[in-house]
Design a protein around this motif. Structure first.
Motif, short mmCIF file in Angstrom:
data_model
loop_
_atom_site.label_atom_id
_atom_site.label_comp_id
_atom_site.label_asym_id
_atom_site.label_seq_id
_atom_site.Cartn_x
_atom_site.Cartn_y
_atom_site.Cartn_z
N LEU A 221 0.83 -1.20 0.00
CA LEU A 221 0.00 0.00 0.00
C LEU A 221 0.87 1.26 0.00
CD1 LEU A 221 -2.86 1.20 0.23
CD2 LEU A 221 -2.59 1.08 2.70
N THR A 222 0.85 1.99 -1.09
CA THR A 222 1.66 3.19 -1.22
C THR A 222 1.02 4.35 -0.46
OG1 THR A 222 2.42 2.50 -3.41
CG2 THR A 222 2.64 4.83 -2.87
N VAL A 223 1.80 4.96 0.42
CA VAL A 223 1.31 6.13 1.16
C VAL A 223 1.97 7.42 0.67
CG1 VAL A 223 0.61 4.86 3.21
CG2 VAL A 223 2.93 5.76 3.07
N GLY A 224 3.00 7.28 -0.16
CA GLY A 224 3.64 8.45 -0.73
C GLY A 224 4.76 8.08 -1.67
N LYS A 225 4.99 8.93 -2.66
CA LYS A 225 6.10 8.78 -3.59
C LYS A 225 6.81 10.11 -3.68
CE LYS A 225 4.07 5.35 -6.70
NZ LYS A 225 3.68 5.09 -8.09
N VAL A 226 8.12 10.05 -3.77
CA VAL A 226 8.92 11.27 -3.88
C VAL A 226 9.94 11.07 -4.99
CG1 VAL A 226 10.50 12.83 -2.69
CG2 VAL A 226 8.67 11.73 -1.41
N LYS A 227 9.94 11.98 -5.96
CA LYS A 227 10.93 11.94 -7.04
C LYS A 227 12.26 12.42 -6.50
CE LYS A 227 7.84 12.86 -10.89
NZ LYS A 227 7.56 13.79 -11.98
N SER A 228 13.33 11.90 -7.08
CA SER A 228 14.68 12.30 -6.64
C SER A 228 14.88 13.80 -6.80
CB SER A 228 15.74 11.53 -7.43
OG SER A 228 15.62 11.80 -8.81
N GLU A 229 14.29 14.40 -7.80
CA GLU A 229 14.44 15.85 -8.02
C GLU A 229 13.76 16.69 -6.93
OE1 GLU A 229 10.87 16.53 -11.25
OE2 GLU A 229 12.70 15.46 -11.86
N ASP A 230 12.88 16.08 -6.15
CA ASP A 230 12.21 16.79 -5.06
C ASP A 230 12.92 16.62 -3.73
OD1 ASP A 230 10.22 17.74 -6.75
OD2 ASP A 230 9.00 15.93 -6.49
N ILE A 231 14.06 15.92 -3.74
CA ILE A 231 14.84 15.72 -2.52
C ILE A 231 15.94 16.76 -2.48
CG2 ILE A 231 16.33 14.14 -1.23
CD1 ILE A 231 14.71 11.83 -2.48
N GLU A 232 15.98 17.52 -1.41
CA GLU A 232 16.96 18.59 -1.26
C GLU A 232 18.32 18.07 -0.82
OE1 GLU A 232 16.67 23.04 0.48
OE2 GLU A 232 15.96 21.46 1.82
N ARG A 233 18.30 17.10 0.11
CA ARG A 233 19.55 16.56 0.63
C ARG A 233 19.27 15.27 1.40
NH1 ARG A 233 17.41 19.17 4.37
NH2 ARG A 233 17.73 18.74 6.57
N VAL A 234 20.36 14.51 1.62
CA VAL A 234 20.31 13.31 2.45
C VAL A 234 21.47 13.39 3.42
CG1 VAL A 234 20.55 10.80 2.48
CG2 VAL A 234 19.20 11.88 0.68
N ASP A 235 21.21 13.21 4.69
CA ASP A 235 22.25 13.19 5.71
C ASP A 235 22.24 11.84 6.41
OD1 ASP A 235 22.78 15.95 5.26
OD2 ASP A 235 21.17 16.51 6.62
N GLU A 236 23.42 11.21 6.46
CA GLU A 236 23.51 9.97 7.22
C GLU A 236 23.62 10.33 8.69
OE1 GLU A 236 25.94 5.78 7.56
OE2 GLU A 236 26.34 7.10 5.86
N ILE A 237 22.76 9.73 9.51
CA ILE A 237 22.75 10.10 10.94
C ILE A 237 23.26 9.00 11.84
CG2 ILE A 237 20.93 11.80 10.65
CD1 ILE A 237 19.03 9.72 11.92
N GLY A 238 23.65 7.85 11.28
CA GLY A 238 24.21 6.78 12.10
C GLY A 238 23.19 5.71 12.43
N THR A 239 23.58 4.82 13.33
CA THR A 239 22.73 3.66 13.63
C THR A 239 21.89 3.83 14.89
OG1 THR A 239 24.55 2.61 14.81
CG2 THR A 239 24.26 2.02 12.49
N ILE A 240 22.31 4.69 15.81
CA ILE A 240 21.55 4.81 17.05
C ILE A 240 21.02 6.21 17.31
CG2 ILE A 240 22.61 2.84 18.21
CD1 ILE A 240 24.45 4.81 19.65
N SER A 241 21.28 7.14 16.42
CA SER A 241 20.80 8.51 16.61
C SER A 241 19.29 8.56 16.49
CB SER A 241 21.42 9.43 15.55
OG SER A 241 20.85 10.70 15.63
N ILE A 242 18.66 9.40 17.29
CA ILE A 242 17.21 9.57 17.17
C ILE A 242 16.86 10.53 16.05
CG2 ILE A 242 16.69 8.99 19.55
CD1 ILE A 242 16.37 12.02 20.06
N GLY A 243 17.85 11.23 15.53
CA GLY A 243 17.61 12.14 14.41
C GLY A 243 17.08 13.47 14.86
N SER A 244 15.84 13.74 14.55
CA SER A 244 15.23 15.03 14.87
C SER A 244 13.77 14.81 15.23
CB SER A 244 15.33 15.95 13.66
OG SER A 244 14.53 17.09 13.84
N PHE A 245 13.32 15.53 16.23
CA PHE A 245 11.91 15.44 16.60
C PHE A 245 11.02 16.13 15.58
CE2 PHE A 245 13.92 14.91 20.83
CZ PHE A 245 13.46 13.63 21.07
N ALA A 246 11.61 16.96 14.71
CA ALA A 246 10.85 17.67 13.68
C ALA A 246 10.66 16.82 12.43
CB ALA A 246 11.57 18.96 13.31
#
Length: 107
Positions: free
Chosen positions: A31-56
């Motif tokens: 069941l697809t809930v969303g698709k994103v084209k590569s051209e709509d991606i601003e950036r990718v940041d690797e955050i590691g294996t245990i980081s919680i990332g961002s609450f936002a």
């Protein structure tokens, strides 16, 4: 630890799949809930294996102790940022590079 890494039930519930020039966000592998084209991606940041990332960010991480990435979008989709743990992290990195998406790898 290795046993825990082998037990990954969440990808059956929700996941992100690479399909051509898009990322497809799915539930129950179908069941697809969303698709994103590569051209709509601003950036990718690797955050590691245990980081919680961002609450936002929308947390779409679903694999225990896996390489995680913060995907930032040019326009808001469901959120401006989504945290993901792709099934094949190296393939995801190659996909992002192939499509010219700026990437910051964890030092």
């Amino acid at each position: 630890m290795r046993l825990l890494m082998g037990l990954q039930p969440l990808p059956l519930l929700y996941d992100v799949l690479i399909e051509g020039d898009r990322l497809r966000f799915v539930l129950f592998r179908q069941l697809t809930v969303g698709k994103v084209k590569s051209e709509d991606i601003e950036r990718v940041d690797e955050i590691g294996t245990i980081s919680i990332g961002s609450f936002a960010a929308l947390n779409f991480k679903n694999r225990f102790m896996a390489r995680a990435f913060m995907v930032g979008f040019k326009r808001a989709w469901l959120a401006r940022q989504v945290l993901i743990t792709p099934e094949d992290a190296e393939r995801f990195v190659q996909w992002a590079r192939k499509h010219g998406i700026p990437m910051a790898e964890r030092a």
